[in-house]
Enzyme design. Structure first.
Site, short mmCIF file in Angstrom:
data_model
loop_
_atom_site.label_atom_id
_atom_site.label_comp_id
_atom_site.label_asym_id
_atom_site.label_seq_id
_atom_site.Cartn_x
_atom_site.Cartn_y
_atom_site.Cartn_z
N LYS A 1 7.98 1.74 7.82
CA LYS A 1 7.22 2.17 6.66
C LYS A 1 6.66 3.58 6.85
CE LYS A 1 3.06 1.12 3.94
NZ LYS A 1 2.49 2.48 4.10
N LEU B 1 0.88 -3.48 5.46
CA LEU B 1 0.27 -2.25 5.97
C LEU B 1 -0.29 -1.51 4.77
CD1 LEU B 1 3.00 -1.02 8.50
CD2 LEU B 1 0.86 -2.19 9.04
N ASP B 2 -1.46 -0.89 4.94
CA ASP B 2 -2.06 -0.23 3.78
C ASP B 2 -1.34 1.08 3.45
OD1 ASP B 2 -3.19 1.90 5.29
OD2 ASP B 2 -4.97 0.72 5.73
N PHE B 3 -1.74 1.69 2.37
CA PHE B 3 -1.06 2.85 1.80
C PHE B 3 -0.90 3.99 2.81
CE2 PHE B 3 -1.17 6.74 -0.94
CZ PHE B 3 -0.01 6.49 -1.68
N THR C 1 -0.98 3.74 6.18
CA THR C 1 -0.55 3.29 7.50
C THR C 1 0.98 3.23 7.54
OG1 THR C 1 -2.56 2.00 7.82
CG2 THR C 1 -0.69 1.43 9.19
#
Length: 282
Positions: free
Chosen positions: A84, A119-121, A123
């Site tokens: 990601k 996973l957050d935006f 990360t």
């Protein structure tokens, strides 16, 4: 006259409905169970209940749409590793129309990809997707305590007392305490300092909130391992790789899904210690 579930489905040899549908990649275990509780699922024309057993000969429908159990009977699910990038969300729907990782995944028929954790935006790093809702449910359940390892860059550095607190006593957050099971200084230059950390939970933004509670903002965060699965060192940001059958078998056995022992595999079967420096994939 409505058919009853087949004789095999009524015996211990059948598969529980919620597990069969999740294993077929039709939804997560939690989603499937909610469909059943809401009365949306029928087996051979009868409204299903949690725990009913089914087999390939049964007709299963969701809101009058026939569901295929064939994928669950073929054996191994698919597992996809994705690196990601920052600036992507792990959701299929976003009111802000931000880029979503699901738009980058291979298209499936009669199945869907389920993310194992999020996973957050802001990360980056390892994301795992599978067509098995049962596998996703097991690995994300708190009692499984799958280790998550991250490379973290802080604005500032931890002192000895803070490192001891993170490993021994923990830090109290609004939603409860958090304690790291691994923490290693990975060096740095100037005001920025890298650490490798390991923890056994996946609460929302738990890493960032923990360091913020200590007065140390996170300037970069990257997940490099989830349980026995590490981010492949040559997998570039935005790229993906599908796991080979032997590796999938190893993951299923690790999750307690009781398949035959796998052949030699490249998948890491034991947790590794945090490395001494930041990964090259940044």
């Amino acid at each position: 006259m409505n058919r009853q579930p087949s004789g095999e489905a009524q015996s211990d040899q059948g598969e529980r409905l919620q597990k069969a549908l999740a294993q077929a990649g039709l939804g997560s275990r939690r989603q499937v169970e909610q469909w059943i509780v809401d009365g949306r699922v029928t087996v051979n024309g009868q409204v299903a209940t949690l725990g009913v057993r089914v087999s390939g000969g049964d007709i299963v429908r969701l809101d009058n749409r026939t569901l295929s159990l064939a994928a669950a009977e073929k054996g191994l699910p698919r597992i996809l590793l994705y690196h990601k990038q920052e600036g992507e969300i792990v959701s299929r729907n976003d009111p802000e129309m931000r880029p979503t990782v699901f738009d980058r995944l291979p298209k499936l028929r009669n199945m869907k990809w389920t993310a194992i954790g999020r996973l957050d935006f802001n990360t980056s790093g390892l994301l795992i997707f599978t067509t098995s809702g049962e596998l996703a449910h097991r690995l994300m359940h708190p009692r499984f305590e799958a280790e998550r390892e991250y490379a973290v860059r802080l604005q500032g550095s931890l002192d000895a007392a803070q490192m001891k607190q993170l490993l021994k006593d923990g830090v109290m957050l609004d939603d409860g305490p958090v304690k790291f099971s691994g923490l290693e200084d990975a060096g740095g230059q100037g005001h920025n300092h890298w650490y490798h950390i390991v923890l056994k939970e996946g609460r929302n933004r738990v890493v960032r909130r923990t360091f913020e509670a200590l007065g140390l903002p996170v300037s970069r965060l990257m997940r490099v391992r989830f349980g026995m699965i590490s981010l492949p060192p040559r997998l570039k940001r935005g790229a993906m790789a599908e796991m080979e059958p032997d590796d999938v078998t190893a993951v299923l056995n690790w999750a307690g899904m009781n398949l035959a022992p796998p052949k030699a595999t490249g998948v890491r079967s034991t947790p590794r210690r945090p490395r001494a420096g930041p990964t090259k994939n940044r």
